[in-house]
Design a protein around this motif. Structure first.
Motif, PDB file in Angstrom:
ATOM      1  N   PRO A   1    -116.100  -5.850 -24.482  1.00  0.00           N
ATOM      2  CA  PRO A   1    -114.987  -6.700 -24.923  1.00  0.00           C
ATOM      3  C   PRO A   1    -113.936  -6.865 -23.838  1.00  0.00           C
ATOM      4  CG  PRO A   1    -114.797  -4.519 -25.893  1.00  0.00           C
ATOM      5  CD  PRO A   1    -116.115  -4.541 -25.172  1.00  0.00           C
ATOM      6  N   THR A   2    -113.380  -8.062 -23.757  1.00  0.00           N
ATOM      7  CA  THR A   2    -112.285  -8.352 -22.832  1.00  0.00           C
ATOM      8  C   THR A   2    -110.967  -8.572 -23.573  1.00  0.00           C
ATOM      9  OG1 THR A   2    -112.780 -10.721 -22.878  1.00  0.00           O
ATOM     10  CG2 THR A   2    -113.841  -9.418 -21.160  1.00  0.00           C
ATOM     11  N   ILE A   3    -111.024  -8.608 -24.909  1.00  0.00           N
ATOM     12  CA  ILE A   3    -109.835  -8.896 -25.700  1.00  0.00           C
ATOM     13  C   ILE A   3    -109.982  -8.279 -27.087  1.00  0.00           C
ATOM     14  CG2 ILE A   3    -110.780 -11.102 -26.525  1.00  0.00           C
ATOM     15  CD1 ILE A   3    -107.954 -12.279 -26.356  1.00  0.00           C
ATOM     16  N   ILE A   4    -108.877  -7.796 -27.627  1.00  0.00           N
ATOM     17  CA  ILE A   4    -108.816  -7.388 -29.032  1.00  0.00           C
ATOM     18  C   ILE A   4    -107.962  -8.407 -29.769  1.00  0.00           C
ATOM     19  CG2 ILE A   4    -108.045  -5.666 -30.711  1.00  0.00           C
ATOM     20  CD1 ILE A   4    -108.412  -3.521 -28.599  1.00  0.00           C
ATOM     21  N   LEU A   5    -108.507  -8.968 -30.839  1.00  0.00           N
ATOM     22  CA  LEU A   5    -107.756  -9.866 -31.716  1.00  0.00           C
ATOM     23  C   LEU A   5    -107.293  -9.044 -32.911  1.00  0.00           C
ATOM     24  CD1 LEU A   5    -110.130 -12.981 -31.604  1.00  0.00           C
ATOM     25  CD2 LEU A   5    -108.063 -12.579 -30.251  1.00  0.00           C
ATOM     26  N   THR A   6    -106.035  -8.666 -32.913  1.00  0.00           N
ATOM     27  CA  THR A   6    -105.476  -7.804 -33.948  1.00  0.00           C
ATOM     28  C   THR A   6    -104.992  -8.649 -35.121  1.00  0.00           C
ATOM     29  OG1 THR A   6    -104.725  -6.265 -32.229  1.00  0.00           O
ATOM     30  CG2 THR A   6    -103.758  -6.020 -34.427  1.00  0.00           C
TER      31      THR A   6
ATOM     32  N   GLY B   1    -102.012 -10.099 -30.813  1.00  0.00           N
ATOM     33  CA  GLY B   1    -101.695  -9.798 -32.203  1.00  0.00           C
ATOM     34  C   GLY B   1    -100.582 -10.678 -32.732  1.00  0.00           C
ATOM     35  N   PRO B   2    -100.311 -10.590 -34.021  1.00  0.00           N
ATOM     36  CA  PRO B   2     -99.320 -11.458 -34.648  1.00  0.00           C
ATOM     37  C   PRO B   2     -97.911 -11.222 -34.109  1.00  0.00           C
ATOM     38  CG  PRO B   2    -100.073  -9.772 -36.187  1.00  0.00           C
ATOM     39  CD  PRO B   2    -100.958  -9.691 -34.993  1.00  0.00           C
ATOM     40  N   GLU B   3     -97.250 -12.322 -33.818  1.00  0.00           N
ATOM     41  CA  GLU B   3     -95.890 -12.272 -33.285  1.00  0.00           C
ATOM     42  C   GLU B   3     -94.956 -11.493 -34.207  1.00  0.00           C
ATOM     43  OE1 GLU B   3     -93.822 -15.830 -31.270  1.00  0.00           O
ATOM     44  OE2 GLU B   3     -93.153 -15.923 -33.358  1.00  0.00           O
ATOM     45  N   LYS B   4     -95.131 -11.656 -35.518  1.00  0.00           N
ATOM     46  CA  LYS B   4     -94.219 -11.040 -36.475  1.00  0.00           C
ATOM     47  C   LYS B   4     -94.421  -9.534 -36.616  1.00  0.00           C
ATOM     48  CE  LYS B   4     -93.652 -15.332 -39.056  1.00  0.00           C
ATOM     49  NZ  LYS B   4     -93.955 -16.095 -40.294  1.00  0.00           N
ATOM     50  N   GLU B   5     -95.473  -8.987 -36.010  1.00  0.00           N
ATOM     51  CA  GLU B   5     -95.713  -7.544 -36.080  1.00  0.00           C
ATOM     52  C   GLU B   5     -95.846  -6.920 -34.697  1.00  0.00           C
ATOM     53  OE1 GLU B   5     -98.895  -6.601 -38.757  1.00  0.00           O
ATOM     54  OE2 GLU B   5     -97.949  -7.606 -40.453  1.00  0.00           O
TER      55      GLU B   5
ATOM     56  N   ILE C   1     -97.661  -2.969 -33.015  1.00  0.00           N
ATOM     57  CA  ILE C   1     -99.048  -3.005 -32.558  1.00  0.00           C
ATOM     58  C   ILE C   1     -99.155  -2.349 -31.192  1.00  0.00           C
ATOM     59  CG2 ILE C   1    -100.983  -4.498 -31.919  1.00  0.00           C
ATOM     60  CD1 ILE C   1     -99.871  -6.495 -34.026  1.00  0.00           C
ATOM     61  N   PRO C   2     -99.835  -1.203 -31.089  1.00  0.00           N
ATOM     62  CA  PRO C   2     -99.913  -0.480 -29.818  1.00  0.00           C
ATOM     63  C   PRO C   2    -100.565  -1.318 -28.722  1.00  0.00           C
ATOM     64  CG  PRO C   2    -100.702   0.882 -31.637  1.00  0.00           C
ATOM     65  CD  PRO C   2    -100.549  -0.506 -32.177  1.00  0.00           C
ATOM     66  N   GLY C   3     -99.919  -1.340 -27.554  1.00  0.00           N
ATOM     67  CA  GLY C   3    -100.513  -1.953 -26.371  1.00  0.00           C
ATOM     68  C   GLY C   3    -100.559  -3.462 -26.368  1.00  0.00           C
ATOM     69  N   ILE C   4     -99.851  -4.125 -27.259  1.00  0.00           N
ATOM     70  CA  ILE C   4     -99.958  -5.583 -27.375  1.00  0.00           C
ATOM     71  C   ILE C   4     -99.511  -6.264 -26.079  1.00  0.00           C
ATOM     72  CG2 ILE C   4     -97.670  -5.896 -28.406  1.00  0.00           C
ATOM     73  CD1 ILE C   4     -99.036  -8.045 -30.235  1.00  0.00           C
ATOM     74  N   ASP C   5    -100.271  -7.272 -25.659  1.00  0.00           N
ATOM     75  CA  ASP C   5     -99.979  -8.024 -24.441  1.00  0.00           C
ATOM     76  C   ASP C   5     -99.528  -9.454 -24.730  1.00  0.00           C
ATOM     77  OD1 ASP C   5    -100.963  -6.082 -22.389  1.00  0.00           O
ATOM     78  OD2 ASP C   5    -102.854  -6.375 -23.453  1.00  0.00           O
ATOM     79  N   GLU C   6    -100.021 -10.012 -25.816  1.00  0.00           N
ATOM     80  CA  GLU C   6     -99.764 -11.421 -26.105  1.00  0.00           C
ATOM     81  C   GLU C   6     -99.623 -11.598 -27.611  1.00  0.00           C
ATOM     82  OE1 GLU C   6    -102.395 -15.509 -25.891  1.00  0.00           O
ATOM     83  OE2 GLU C   6    -102.506 -14.130 -24.190  1.00  0.00           O
TER      84      GLU C   6
ATOM     85  N   GLY D   1    -101.224 -21.687 -35.971  1.00  0.00           N
ATOM     86  CA  GLY D   1    -101.642 -22.849 -35.199  1.00  0.00           C
ATOM     87  C   GLY D   1    -101.954 -22.590 -33.749  1.00  0.00           C
ATOM     88  N   ASP D   2    -101.614 -21.404 -33.227  1.00  0.00           N
ATOM     89  CA  ASP D   2    -101.956 -21.082 -31.840  1.00  0.00           C
ATOM     90  C   ASP D   2    -103.474 -21.019 -31.682  1.00  0.00           C
ATOM     91  OD1 ASP D   2     -99.335 -20.958 -31.071  1.00  0.00           O
ATOM     92  OD2 ASP D   2     -99.232 -18.766 -30.977  1.00  0.00           O
ATOM     93  N   THR D   3    -103.946 -21.239 -30.469  1.00  0.00           N
ATOM     94  CA  THR D   3    -105.373 -21.133 -30.186  1.00  0.00           C
ATOM     95  C   THR D   3    -105.609 -20.157 -29.035  1.00  0.00           C
ATOM     96  OG1 THR D   3    -105.320 -23.031 -28.675  1.00  0.00           O
ATOM     97  CG2 THR D   3    -105.875 -23.473 -30.981  1.00  0.00           C
TER      98      THR D   3
END
Length: 255
Positions: free
Chosen positions: A49-54, A78-82, A86-91, A96-98
C-alpha cells in the motif's frame, strides 16, 4: 478499469481491505485496524500500500496507522472534520473531494452518524464503495456522536448510488444484524432467504461481504424506513422517516 480487492479479518470482527488498481498496481488500504493482519495480507498478495484511506477516528480503524507509515512510508488520508484525532494524517478530505489510486478515481462522501466526521469512499468507475461503520450489511453504525437525522441523511446519500454498487463495510456483523432485521420485518421473503444464506456462510467460516445497494434496499431495515409493512409492525404508519429510523436504531441498540 478493474479494482482488485483483498478483504480479510482484523482483530475479532473488523474487516481490513486492500484495494489495488489492476492497471498500475497502486494499492490503497481502507483503514488500518491491526498491523499483523495487514502485513500478512500484504505478504500474501504482494500488494504494497502507498496510501491509507481513513474513514473515521475510532481506534479499531486507525490503530496501525503509525506502524504502517513507518514501515511503508505511505500517505494517510482522512476526514477533515476528524483530522486532530487521526494518527499520522497527511492529507484531509471532505465532501466531493477526489483521490486517485493509479487509474482509479475515488470520490469522498461525507457520511456522519456513527461519528461526526465519518466519510465513505466511492470508486465510481469500479462501482465500489467502502462505507466502514455507516452502512453495514443489514445494519448501520451506532450513533455515538450524532442524532438520528444525521445518520438518516448519510444513508440516503448512499442509497442514491447506483443499485449495482458493491459495498464493503467495516465489520462482520451481518449474522446478528439479520437476526434483528427479522424482528422488525419478519414477513420479508428476501430477508428470510438472505438470513438463511448468511447462516450457511458463517457456518463455513466465510465472510458475508461484499453486498450491494440493491440487496440492502431490499432487506436492510435501516434503509426501509418508508416500507408500509415495517411501519405497521412498529405501529408507526404515520410517523416521519426520521422517527421510524430512530425507533429501529433504538430497538437494535437494545437487541
Amino acid at each position: 478499469m478493474a479494482l482488485d480487492i483483498e478483504q480479510f479479518i482484523c482483530r475479532s470482527d473488523n474487516f481490513g481491505i486492500l484495494a489495488r488498481d489492476s492497471a498500475t498496481g497502486e494499492t490503497a488500504l481502507i483503514d488500518a485496524p491491526e498491523e499483523r493482519a495487514i502485513l500478512e495480507a500484504v505478504e500474501r498478495t504482494g500488494w504494497t500500500p502507498t496510501i491509507i484511506l481513513t474513514t473515521h477516528h475510532h481506534m479499531d480503524h486507525v490503530e496501525a496507522n503509525l506502524a504502517l507509515k513507518k514501515k511503508f512510508g505511505l500517505k494517510i488520508v482522512g476526514p477533515e472534520k476528524e483530522a486532530a484525532k487521526i494518527p499520522g494524517i497527511d492529507e484531509t478530505v471532505k465532501e466531493g473531494d477526489t483521490v486517485r489510486i493509479g487509474n482509479q478515481q475515488m470520490r469522498v462522501i461525507e457520511t456522519p452518524g456513527h461519528t461526526a466526521g465519518h466519510v465513505s469512499y466511492y470508486f465510481d468507475h469500479a462501482g465500489v464503495a467502502f462505507t466502514a461503520d455507516t452502512l453495514f450489511a443489514l445494519g448501520c453504525g451506532r450513533l455515538f456522536e450524532c442524532k438520528p437525522a444525521v445518520m438518516l441523511n448519510s444513508l440516503k446519500k448512499l442509497t442514491a448510488l447506483p443499485l449495482e454498487t458493491i459495498i464493503y463495510c467495516g465489520h462482520e456483523y451481518t449474522q446478528s444484524n439479520a437476526r434483528f432485521a427479522l424482528t422488525v420485518d419478519p414477513t420479508n421473503s428476501a430477508l428470510k432467504e438472505r438470513a438463511a444464506k448468511i447462516d450457511g456462510l458463517r457456518e463455513e467460516g466465510k465472510p458475508t461481504l461484499p453486498t450491494t445497494i440493491a440487496e440492502e434496499m431490499a432487506t436492510n431495515p435501516f434503509l426501509r424506513w418508508h416500507d408500509p409493512i415495517i411501519r405497521r409492525n412498529l405501529g408507526m404508519e404515520n410517523a416521519s422517516d426520521e422517527e421510524v429510523f430512530a425507533e429501529i436504531r433504538k430497538r437494535k441498540d437494545l437487541f
